[in-house]
Design an enzyme around this catalytic site. Structure first.
Site, PDB file in Angstrom:
ATOM      1  N   HIS A  45      -8.187   8.592   0.004  1.00 16.01           N
ATOM      2  CA  HIS A  45      -8.133   7.599   1.082  1.00 16.01           C
ATOM      3  C   HIS A  45      -9.291   7.754   2.067  1.00 16.01           C
ATOM      4  O   HIS A  45      -9.101   7.705   3.300  1.00 16.01           O
ATOM      5  CB  HIS A  45      -6.792   7.703   1.820  1.00 16.01           C
ATOM      6  CG  HIS A  45      -6.352   6.420   2.459  1.00 16.01           C
ATOM      7  ND1 HIS A  45      -6.512   6.151   3.805  1.00 16.01           N
ATOM      8  CD2 HIS A  45      -5.741   5.328   1.950  1.00 16.01           C
ATOM      9  CE1 HIS A  45      -6.024   4.969   4.097  1.00 16.01           C
ATOM     10  NE2 HIS A  45      -5.538   4.437   2.986  1.00 16.01           N
TER      11      HIS A  45
ATOM     12  N   HIS B  76      -5.961   2.821  -4.946  1.00 12.42           N
ATOM     13  CA  HIS B  76      -6.189   2.879  -3.494  1.00 12.42           C
ATOM     14  C   HIS B  76      -7.016   4.114  -3.129  1.00 12.42           C
ATOM     15  O   HIS B  76      -7.027   4.541  -1.974  1.00 12.42           O
ATOM     16  CB  HIS B  76      -4.836   2.910  -2.782  1.00 12.42           C
ATOM     17  CG  HIS B  76      -4.885   2.482  -1.343  1.00 12.42           C
ATOM     18  ND1 HIS B  76      -5.708   1.458  -0.883  1.00 12.42           N
ATOM     19  CD2 HIS B  76      -4.206   2.931  -0.245  1.00 12.42           C
ATOM     20  CE1 HIS B  76      -5.516   1.302   0.420  1.00 12.42           C
ATOM     21  NE2 HIS B  76      -4.626   2.187   0.836  1.00 12.42           N
TER      22      HIS B  76
ATOM     23  N   ASP C  39       0.858  -1.186   0.000  1.00 11.60           N
ATOM     24  CA  ASP C  39       0.000   0.000   0.000  1.00 11.60           C
ATOM     25  C   ASP C  39       0.893   1.234   0.000  1.00 11.60           C
ATOM     26  O   ASP C  39       1.775   1.370   0.865  1.00 11.60           O
ATOM     27  CB  ASP C  39      -0.909   0.013   1.233  1.00 11.60           C
ATOM     28  CG  ASP C  39      -2.131  -0.875   1.052  1.00 11.60           C
ATOM     29  OD1 ASP C  39      -2.233  -1.543   0.005  1.00 11.60           O
ATOM     30  OD2 ASP C  39      -2.975  -0.911   1.974  1.00 11.60           O
TER      31      ASP C  39
ATOM     32  N   HIS D  10       3.369  -2.237   3.935  1.00 11.59           N
ATOM     33  CA  HIS D  10       3.284  -0.804   3.663  1.00 11.59           C
ATOM     34  C   HIS D  10       4.666  -0.285   3.291  1.00 11.59           C
ATOM     35  O   HIS D  10       5.654  -0.565   3.994  1.00 11.59           O
ATOM     36  CB  HIS D  10       2.736  -0.058   4.878  1.00 11.59           C
ATOM     37  CG  HIS D  10       1.266  -0.262   5.071  1.00 11.59           C
ATOM     38  ND1 HIS D  10       0.743  -1.388   5.675  1.00 11.59           N
ATOM     39  CD2 HIS D  10       0.199   0.508   4.725  1.00 11.59           C
ATOM     40  CE1 HIS D  10      -0.576  -1.302   5.701  1.00 11.59           C
ATOM     41  NE2 HIS D  10      -0.930  -0.160   5.129  1.00 11.59           N
TER      42      HIS D  10
END
Length: 270
Positions: A136, A132, A81, A230
């Site tokens: 967010h 993504h 991510d 991440h």
């Protein structure tokens, strides 16, 4: 006396009706459907993680969303991510290139705008770039039109960097979703991808060293694992090469998300 009694009864009836109306009207007419925060029963000693107790297994199945690959095969799917850049993605890409491992990077609008060079490198080196969202958000709290806009903005911003690759995989921000979110995302052409291996790696001021990252990943390794890391984590960047080597020594191979079968039947949910 009778007249007073009738009046009292009438007032009670009217009051009850008004209370009933109030009870109905205070309920939000457009209340958002129930939201889930993705979670799973972790792997122990190579066991297969499960979402059966989480209450959303049927929703994943309904919309063809993945959280684990084929659990009969010693395959791993490495995903990152990328909400923002913390200086470690170059190191990660260098390791992936050296080890010849494909990965998927889920990027936000901020990331694409600020680090187009890295997004372009991801694509050029054979990695998947996934969506993504633009800002967010918790997508269970926004409208269908807003969800579509969040996804489309990322897609349009990344398009000049993508070459022949099409943006077709989505990871909902923070793993928060519901039936509505997955339905709108699927209509927009996305396959939602969650994960079956993860640890608390995103707190940049609470990193614990490469050894810690290595141990957290290796103890959860299992066939078909979709691994979530991440890219803001210095621990992950430092441990990645050793994780890849150790997994291969255990007989695992690293595959691309494109190797997941596009099927209504998800192995991990059977």
């Amino acid at each position: 006396m009778k007249q007073r009694l009738k009046l009292a009864i009438g007032l009670v009836v009217v009051g009850a009706i008004l209370l009933g109306i109030a009870a109905v009207t205070v309920k939000p007419v457009n209340a958002a459907p129930h939201a889930f925060h993705f979670g799973f029963k972790r792997s122990v000693d190579g066991s297969i993680p499960s979402v059966k107790e989480e209450g959303f297994e049927h929703i994943l199945q309904k919309h063809g969303a993945w959280y684990v690959g084929d659990t009969d095969k010693k395959e791993l799917f490495l995903t990152f991510d990328n909400g923002y850049e913390n200086g470690y993605t170059i190191k990660i890409l260098d390791v992936l290139k050296e080890k010849q491992v494909p990965a998927a990077f889920f990027v936000t609008g901020h990331y694409v705008k600020q680090h187009a060079d890295l997004v372009k490198r991801m694509v050029e080196e054979g990695h998947i770039v996934g969506n993504h969202s633009w800002t967010h958000p918790d997508m269970t709290q926004i409208s269908a039109a807003q969800i579509q806009s969040e996804l489309e903005q990322v897609k349009q911003q990344a398009a000049p960097l993508m070459g022949q690759q099409q943006m077709k995989y989505l990871r909902p921000p923070r793993g928060i979703f519901n039936d509505h979110v997955l339905d709108i995302s699927r209509q927009a052409g996305y396959t939602s991808v969650f994960w079956s291996l993860a640890y608390k790696d995103w707190e940049v001021n609470a990193q614990k060293g490469a050894r810690y990252a290595y141990e957290q990943v290796m103890k959860q390794l299992h066939p078909g694992a979709i691994m979530l890391l991440h890219s803001v984590s210095s621990d992950n960047a430092a441990a990645l090469g050793d994780i890849i080597d150790a997994a291969r020594n255990q007989g695992y191979t690293f595959k691309s998300l494109d190797d997941l079968p596009l099927s209504e039947t998800i192995p991990g949910l059977n």
